[in-house]
Design a protein around this motif. Structure first.
Motif, PDB file in Angstrom:
ATOM      1  N   ILE A  67      -6.277  18.564 -26.744  1.00  0.00           N
ATOM      2  CA  ILE A  67      -6.858  17.226 -26.701  1.00  0.00           C
ATOM      3  C   ILE A  67      -7.607  17.011 -28.013  1.00  0.00           C
ATOM      4  O   ILE A  67      -8.716  17.518 -28.202  1.00  0.00           O
ATOM      5  N   ALA A  68      -6.970  16.283 -28.929  1.00  0.00           N
ATOM      6  CA  ALA A  68      -7.552  16.077 -30.253  1.00  0.00           C
ATOM      7  C   ALA A  68      -8.549  14.917 -30.275  1.00  0.00           C
ATOM      8  O   ALA A  68      -9.339  14.805 -31.199  1.00  0.00           O
ATOM      9  N   GLY A  69      -8.485  14.043 -29.275  1.00  0.00           N
ATOM     10  CA  GLY A  69      -9.424  12.941 -29.204  1.00  0.00           C
ATOM     11  C   GLY A  69      -8.958  11.724 -29.992  1.00  0.00           C
ATOM     12  O   GLY A  69      -7.867  11.709 -30.533  1.00  0.00           O
ATOM     13  N   PRO A  70      -9.772  10.700 -30.034  1.00  0.00           N
ATOM     14  CA  PRO A  70     -11.142  10.697 -29.514  1.00  0.00           C
ATOM     15  C   PRO A  70     -11.228  10.585 -27.990  1.00  0.00           C
ATOM     16  O   PRO A  70     -12.221  10.945 -27.402  1.00  0.00           O
ATOM     17  N   GLY A  71     -10.178  10.090 -27.340  1.00  0.00           N
ATOM     18  CA  GLY A  71     -10.183   9.995 -25.882  1.00  0.00           C
ATOM     19  C   GLY A  71      -9.366  11.116 -25.279  1.00  0.00           C
ATOM     20  O   GLY A  71      -8.855  11.993 -25.972  1.00  0.00           O
ATOM     21  N   GLY A  72      -9.228  11.075 -23.954  1.00  0.00           N
ATOM     22  CA  GLY A  72      -8.376  12.018 -23.251  1.00  0.00           C
ATOM     23  C   GLY A  72      -9.075  13.215 -22.672  1.00  0.00           C
ATOM     24  O   GLY A  72      -8.482  13.960 -21.897  1.00  0.00           O
ATOM     25  N   GLY A  73     -10.312  13.432 -23.055  1.00  0.00           N
ATOM     26  CA  GLY A  73     -11.039  14.582 -22.545  1.00  0.00           C
ATOM     27  C   GLY A  73     -11.538  14.375 -21.126  1.00  0.00           C
ATOM     28  O   GLY A  73     -11.680  13.237 -20.668  1.00  0.00           O
ATOM     29  N   THR A  74     -11.756  15.470 -20.431  1.00  0.00           N
ATOM     30  CA  THR A  74     -12.339  15.465 -19.086  1.00  0.00           C
ATOM     31  C   THR A  74     -13.448  16.506 -19.068  1.00  0.00           C
ATOM     32  O   THR A  74     -13.563  17.323 -19.992  1.00  0.00           O
TER      33      THR A  74
END
Length: 165
Positions: A108-115
């Motif tokens: 998960i490189a971001g900036p979104g998508g993290g949990t």
């Protein structure tokens, strides 16, 4: 955070090239979060066709399944960013190429998508030599998308050098 420079990545590529040539190895990459950056780093080197077989960029679940043979159940159960998936990716890269040494990355490189369980910067990297057992490690890189991807490329190359030895 110690970001590898373009020159650092080039030097790692050159070290890998010498090791691959000395040991008669060929390399395949299976990349998700790095989008082909590992393959680009390696093929930027003159003469890389002597030891670089191919690279696969596999962002979607469908591409991971079609190009690398990742089991749909693995993706559904563990997600793309997992030990299980990267092990299937690195193994599939060898099955679907003529290479003798593989690296696979998913993260998960971001900036979104993290949990909360898998925050931005979470990256799984797998390495495998043909006939050997896959090895995988999780990393938690800091920084923006560029920084996460750059650190992933550097760590993937260092691992390839270790596994070429």
């Amino acid at each position: 955070m110690d970001l590898p420079t373009d020159n650092d990545l080039r030097c790692l590529g050159e070290i890998l090239a010498r090791a691959a040539l000395d040991r008669h190895l060929t390399v395949v990459t299976a990349e998700s979060c790095t989008g082909g950056w590992i393959a680009k780093t390696l093929t930027d080197l003159a003469g890389s066709s002597a030891w670089f077989d191919c690279g696969m960029v596999v962002y979607s679940y469908e591409a991971k399944q079609a190009l690398l043979g990742v089991n749909p159940h693995t993706l559904e159960t563990h997600g793309a960013v997992s030990r299980e998936t990267v092990v299937e990716m690195v193994s599939g890269a060898l099955v679907h190429s003529a290479a003798s040494l593989a690296v696979a990355v998913t993260g998960i490189a971001g900036p979104g998508g993290g949990t909360p369980d898998k925050p931005v910067g979470t990256v799984w990297i797998g390495w495998k030599r043909r006939g050997g057992y896959p090895q995988a490690a999780v990393f938690h890189f800091e920084g923006d998308r560029e920084a996460v991807r750059r650190q992933t490329v550097g760590r993937a190359l260092r691992g390839l050098i270790e596994h070429a030895g």
